[in-house]
Design a protein around this motif. Structure first.
Motif, PDB file in Angstrom:
ATOM      1  N   ILE A 135       0.861  -1.250  -0.008  1.00 31.01           N
ATOM      2  CA  ILE A 135      -0.049  -0.113  -0.044  1.00 31.01           C
ATOM      3  C   ILE A 135       0.777   1.181   0.067  1.00 31.01           C
ATOM      4  CG2 ILE A 135      -1.519   1.233   1.296  1.00 31.01           C
ATOM      5  CD1 ILE A 135      -2.918  -1.239   2.332  1.00 31.01           C
ATOM      6  N   ASN A 136       1.743   1.229   1.050  1.00 28.62           N
ATOM      7  CA  ASN A 136       2.610   2.401   1.140  1.00 28.62           C
ATOM      8  C   ASN A 136       3.585   2.655  -0.221  1.00 28.62           C
ATOM      9  OD1 ASN A 136       2.022   3.618   3.766  1.00 28.62           O
ATOM     10  ND2 ASN A 136       3.088   1.775   4.636  1.00 28.62           N
ATOM     11  N   THR A 137       4.062   1.601  -0.984  1.00 31.10           N
ATOM     12  CA  THR A 137       4.862   1.727  -1.907  1.00 31.10           C
ATOM     13  C   THR A 137       3.979   2.205  -3.093  1.00 31.10           C
ATOM     14  OG1 THR A 137       6.233  -0.150  -1.271  1.00 31.10           O
ATOM     15  CG2 THR A 137       6.345   0.354  -3.531  1.00 31.10           C
ATOM     16  N   GLY A 138       2.624   1.541  -3.422  1.00 32.29           N
ATOM     17  CA  GLY A 138       1.880   2.026  -4.388  1.00 32.29           C
ATOM     18  C   GLY A 138       1.461   3.571  -4.265  1.00 32.29           C
ATOM     19  N   ILE A 139       1.238   4.131  -3.136  1.00 33.59           N
ATOM     20  CA  ILE A 139       0.805   5.227  -2.968  1.00 33.59           C
ATOM     21  C   ILE A 139       2.039   6.423  -3.158  1.00 33.59           C
ATOM     22  CG2 ILE A 139       0.287   7.145  -0.954  1.00 33.59           C
ATOM     23  CD1 ILE A 139      -1.453   4.934   0.379  1.00 33.59           C
ATOM     24  N   SER A 140       3.272   5.861  -2.620  1.00 37.42           N
ATOM     25  CA  SER A 140       4.570   6.605  -3.200  1.00 37.42           C
ATOM     26  C   SER A 140       4.570   6.750  -4.569  1.00 37.42           C
ATOM     27  CB  SER A 140       5.862   5.837  -2.361  1.00 37.42           C
ATOM     28  OG  SER A 140       5.676   5.820  -0.867  1.00 37.42           O
ATOM     29  N   ILE A 141       4.459   5.671  -5.275  1.00 38.10           N
ATOM     30  CA  ILE A 141       4.574   5.794  -6.773  1.00 38.10           C
ATOM     31  C   ILE A 141       3.548   6.704  -7.292  1.00 38.10           C
ATOM     32  CG2 ILE A 141       4.414   4.143  -8.886  1.00 38.10           C
ATOM     33  CD1 ILE A 141       5.643   2.003  -7.221  1.00 38.10           C
ATOM     34  N   ALA A 143       1.995   9.081  -6.033  1.00 37.56           N
ATOM     35  CA  ALA A 143       2.369  10.466  -5.642  1.00 37.56           C
ATOM     36  C   ALA A 143       3.374  11.124  -6.555  1.00 37.56           C
ATOM     37  CB  ALA A 143       2.713  10.606  -4.047  1.00 37.56           C
ATOM     38  N   ILE A 144       4.416  10.089  -6.986  1.00 41.60           N
ATOM     39  CA  ILE A 144       5.429  10.826  -7.609  1.00 41.60           C
ATOM     40  C   ILE A 144       4.819  10.905  -9.044  1.00 41.60           C
ATOM     41  CG2 ILE A 144       7.567  10.138  -8.876  1.00 41.60           C
ATOM     42  CD1 ILE A 144       8.432   8.769  -6.420  1.00 41.60           C
ATOM     43  N   LEU A 145       4.074  10.012  -9.808  1.00 41.72           N
ATOM     44  CA  LEU A 145       3.491  10.062 -11.148  1.00 41.72           C
ATOM     45  C   LEU A 145       2.566  11.385 -11.127  1.00 41.72           C
ATOM     46  CD1 LEU A 145       2.767   6.299 -11.854  1.00 41.72           C
ATOM     47  CD2 LEU A 145       4.550   7.721 -12.426  1.00 41.72           C
ATOM     48  N   LEU A 146       1.702  11.377 -10.003  1.00 42.26           N
ATOM     49  CA  LEU A 146       0.767  12.592 -10.188  1.00 42.26           C
ATOM     50  C   LEU A 146       1.248  13.931 -10.155  1.00 42.26           C
ATOM     51  CD1 LEU A 146      -2.320  11.106  -7.959  1.00 42.26           C
ATOM     52  CD2 LEU A 146      -2.274  11.753 -10.430  1.00 42.26           C
ATOM     53  N   HIS A 168      10.393  13.110 -18.185  1.00 40.20           N
ATOM     54  CA  HIS A 168      11.139  14.036 -17.637  1.00 40.20           C
ATOM     55  C   HIS A 168      10.822  14.681 -16.341  1.00 40.20           C
ATOM     56  CE1 HIS A 168      12.178  14.682 -22.007  1.00 40.20           C
ATOM     57  NE2 HIS A 168      13.399  13.983 -21.419  1.00 40.20           N
ATOM     58  N   PHE A 169       9.731  14.923 -16.353  1.00 42.61           N
ATOM     59  CA  PHE A 169       8.945  15.658 -15.085  1.00 42.61           C
ATOM     60  C   PHE A 169       8.803  14.523 -13.853  1.00 42.61           C
ATOM     61  CE2 PHE A 169       7.164  18.216 -18.582  1.00 42.61           C
ATOM     62  CZ  PHE A 169       7.461  19.381 -18.077  1.00 42.61           C
ATOM     63  N   ILE A 170       8.637  13.206 -14.230  1.00 42.71           N
ATOM     64  CA  ILE A 170       8.735  12.351 -13.421  1.00 42.71           C
ATOM     65  C   ILE A 170       9.992  12.009 -12.665  1.00 42.71           C
ATOM     66  CG2 ILE A 170       8.310   9.700 -13.111  1.00 42.71           C
ATOM     67  CD1 ILE A 170       5.973   9.836 -14.912  1.00 42.71           C
ATOM     68  N   ALA A 171      11.018  12.147 -13.463  1.00 45.41           N
ATOM     69  CA  ALA A 171      12.345  12.052 -13.369  1.00 45.41           C
ATOM     70  C   ALA A 171      13.033  13.071 -12.110  1.00 45.41           C
ATOM     71  CB  ALA A 171      13.265  12.081 -14.441  1.00 45.41           C
ATOM     72  N   MET A 172      12.436  14.245 -12.516  1.00 44.74           N
ATOM     73  CA  MET A 172      12.816  15.489 -11.846  1.00 44.74           C
ATOM     74  C   MET A 172      12.128  15.272 -10.311  1.00 44.74           C
ATOM     75  SD  MET A 172      12.036  18.932 -14.374  1.00 44.74           S
ATOM     76  CE  MET A 172      12.522  18.686 -15.929  1.00 44.74           C
ATOM     77  N   VAL A 173      10.551  14.854 -10.197  1.00 42.89           N
ATOM     78  CA  VAL A 173      10.161  14.684  -9.006  1.00 42.89           C
ATOM     79  C   VAL A 173      10.696  13.489  -8.180  1.00 42.89           C
ATOM     80  CG1 VAL A 173       7.944  13.933  -7.893  1.00 42.89           C
ATOM     81  CG2 VAL A 173       7.783  15.531  -9.849  1.00 42.89           C
ATOM     82  N   THR A 174      11.020  12.378  -8.901  1.00 41.50           N
ATOM     83  CA  THR A 174      11.796  11.420  -8.234  1.00 41.50           C
ATOM     84  C   THR A 174      13.261  11.933  -7.574  1.00 41.50           C
ATOM     85  OG1 THR A 174      11.139   9.642  -9.721  1.00 41.50           O
ATOM     86  CG2 THR A 174      12.880   9.005  -8.542  1.00 41.50           C
ATOM     87  N   LEU A 332       1.644  16.473  -2.735  1.00 37.78           N
ATOM     88  CA  LEU A 332       1.827  15.152  -3.086  1.00 37.78           C
ATOM     89  C   LEU A 332       3.413  14.847  -2.778  1.00 37.78           C
ATOM     90  CD1 LEU A 332       0.372  15.139  -6.800  1.00 37.78           C
ATOM     91  CD2 LEU A 332      -0.043  13.663  -5.067  1.00 37.78           C
ATOM     92  N   LEU A 333       4.400  15.794  -2.920  1.00 36.49           N
ATOM     93  CA  LEU A 333       5.927  15.545  -2.260  1.00 36.49           C
ATOM     94  C   LEU A 333       5.670  15.167  -0.859  1.00 36.49           C
ATOM     95  CD1 LEU A 333       7.537  18.560  -4.155  1.00 36.49           C
ATOM     96  CD2 LEU A 333       7.513  16.150  -4.695  1.00 36.49           C
ATOM     97  N   ALA A 334       5.016  15.871  -0.078  1.00 32.87           N
ATOM     98  CA  ALA A 334       4.681  15.567   1.157  1.00 32.87           C
ATOM     99  C   ALA A 334       4.245  14.220   1.593  1.00 32.87           C
ATOM    100  CB  ALA A 334       3.870  16.483   2.294  1.00 32.87           C
ATOM    101  N   ILE A 335       3.167  14.122   0.804  1.00 27.95           N
ATOM    102  CA  ILE A 335       2.635  12.489   0.964  1.00 27.95           C
ATOM    103  C   ILE A 335       3.458  11.661   0.722  1.00 27.95           C
ATOM    104  CG2 ILE A 335       0.765  11.331  -0.020  1.00 27.95           C
ATOM    105  CD1 ILE A 335      -0.905  13.444  -0.157  1.00 27.95           C
ATOM    106  N   GLY A 336       4.229  11.683  -0.686  1.00 25.68           N
ATOM    107  CA  GLY A 336       5.272  10.851  -0.841  1.00 25.68           C
ATOM    108  C   GLY A 336       6.246  10.360  -0.095  1.00 25.68           C
ATOM    109  N   LEU A 337       6.656  11.750   0.634  1.00 22.50           N
ATOM    110  CA  LEU A 337       7.855  11.684   1.867  1.00 22.50           C
ATOM    111  C   LEU A 337       7.261  10.742   2.910  1.00 22.50           C
ATOM    112  CD1 LEU A 337      10.793  12.530   2.704  1.00 22.50           C
ATOM    113  CD2 LEU A 337       9.573  14.657   3.166  1.00 22.50           C
ATOM    114  N   VAL A 338       6.053  10.996   3.601  1.00 22.39           N
ATOM    115  CA  VAL A 338       5.462  10.350   4.351  1.00 22.39           C
ATOM    116  C   VAL A 338       5.666   8.683   4.289  1.00 22.39           C
ATOM    117  CG1 VAL A 338       3.374   9.795   5.924  1.00 22.39           C
ATOM    118  CG2 VAL A 338       4.257  12.254   5.543  1.00 22.39           C
TER     119      VAL A 338
END
Length: 364
Positions: A135-141, A143-146, A168-174, A332-338
């Motif tokens: 679940i946490n991995t799916g939400i993290s992925i 969040a990065i995609l969105l 390109h933007f997905i790589a930046m967010v990652t 989304l960055l905060a959610i992915g970080l959590v």
């Protein structure tokens, strides 16, 4: 070579490894990432409220008008309210169980340790770890995609003929997420999660204001709140809507959040939950009501798509919607970080060793 000897060679130890059990896991807390986590148990109840709000309140609330589309006004309000009451009570009960275990000298800092205490250290223990990690991995992925998609939306509006693509933007967010994930503990995220709480209020009220303006403007879409004529389609849409509402209220890291509270944690989690559900009340209901009021059964999966149709002019000021997209991106960055921080707590070396030992002892 006998199975026991092969096991000793694999583990490179002179003696056979003992079977994993709950007491072994508890004794190893000082050796894994949980030790650092517990040492940072300095949080106040409002810090837990920040963490809980970030874990539950996210951009997915912008899909609530679509959920109401499959239920209608009455059933939509009923399902949203019932799900809120049920989840609040469930989280409250879980916090009481954690309080009880702490008073008994068994403070659990992870969901998996609570599962081992309640369900035992057999296969159910590893099943809980698998589900929570997935679940946490799916939400993290997600969040990065969105977040990457939000960046692409802003880029395409600023530079329609630009050459940058979504990947390109997905790589930046990652890259940004990798840098932010260096925060050492969950407690150290409290200020980021406070900002996340404010961002959720910000983009919700921006979208609500945009919906109200669209609803009273000359270009307001015709309102139709009727459900599908086909009974099978109505049933399918109803279950889809209920699943959306249920997923929005999900929180799989409550023990990890409660572990950030300075002991004794008794009673503090209830205050944190109350703060979180106050934010939920204002954001969930306002987004659902305003979006469904304007677009009815024409609501898109995300209300921003309804406000920015592919054909025709935008139904709300573009700067307002752009600011809402920026707020969504930042949260989304905060959610992915959590969620990433929770995953690092889930996957620690001693427990992985225990898991592989159990597998070896099963088949050798």
């Amino acid at each position: 070579m006998h199975s026991q000897e092969r096991l000793e060679v694999l583990l490179e130890k002179p003696e056979a490894a003992p079977k994993p059990n709950v007491s072994l896991r508890n004794n190893r807390q000082d050796e894994d990432a949980g030790a650092a986590f517990v040492l940072e148990s300095k949080g106040k109840w409002w810090h837990a409220g920040f963490h809980l709000t970030t874990a539950i309140v996210g951009p997915s609330i912008l899909s609530l008008p679509y959920a109401f589309r499959g239920l209608g006004w009455g059933l939509g309000f009923f399902c949203l309210t019932v799900m809120g009451v049920v989840t609040f009570y469930s989280y409250y009960l879980m916090s009481l169980v954690l309080d009880h275990c702490e008073k008994a000298g068994r403070r659990h800092i992870r969901f998996r340790e609570l599962a081992a205490d309640v369900l035992g250290s057999g296969w159910m223990f590893y099943f809980v770890i698998f589900i929570q990690t997935a679940i946490n991995t799916g939400i993290s992925i997600g969040a990065i995609l969105l977040a990457g998609e939000c960046l692409q939306i802003m880029y395409s509006n600023l530079s329609p003929s630009g050459s940058l693509k979504l990947y390109h933007f997905i790589a930046m967010v990652t890259a940004v997420m990798i840098a932010l994930s260096q925060f050492p503990t969950f407690h150290s995220l409290r200020h980021i999660n406070l900002v996340s709480l404010l961002l959720s209020l910000g983009y919700t009220f921006l979208v609500v204001g945009a919906c109200i303006r669209a609803g009273i403007s000359e270009n307001a879409p015709p309102r139709d709140y009727s459900l599908e004529s086909s009974e099978s389609t109505r049933v399918f849409n109803a279950f889809t809507s209920i699943s959306i509402i249920a997923a929005i209220f999900g929180n799989g890291i409550l023990p990890e959040i409660q572990a950030t509270l300075a002991p004794p944690a008794t009673g503090k989690m209830v205050k944190g939950l109350s703060m979180c559900y106050t934010v939920i009340f204002f954001t969930f209901y306002s987004a659902a009501v305003s979006g469904y009021w304007v677009f009815g059964n024409k609501s898109n999966s995300i209300i921003l798509k309804s406000l920015m149709p592919d054909e025709g002019p935008s139904l709300a000021p573009v700067p307002v919607l752009g600011l809402a997209v920026i707020f969504v991106l930042l949260q989304l960055l905060a959610i992915g970080l959590v969620k990433i921080n929770a995953i690092t707590l889930l996957i620690s070396l001693p427990y992985c060793i225990d898991f592989h030992i159990s597998i070896l002892q099963t088949f050798l």
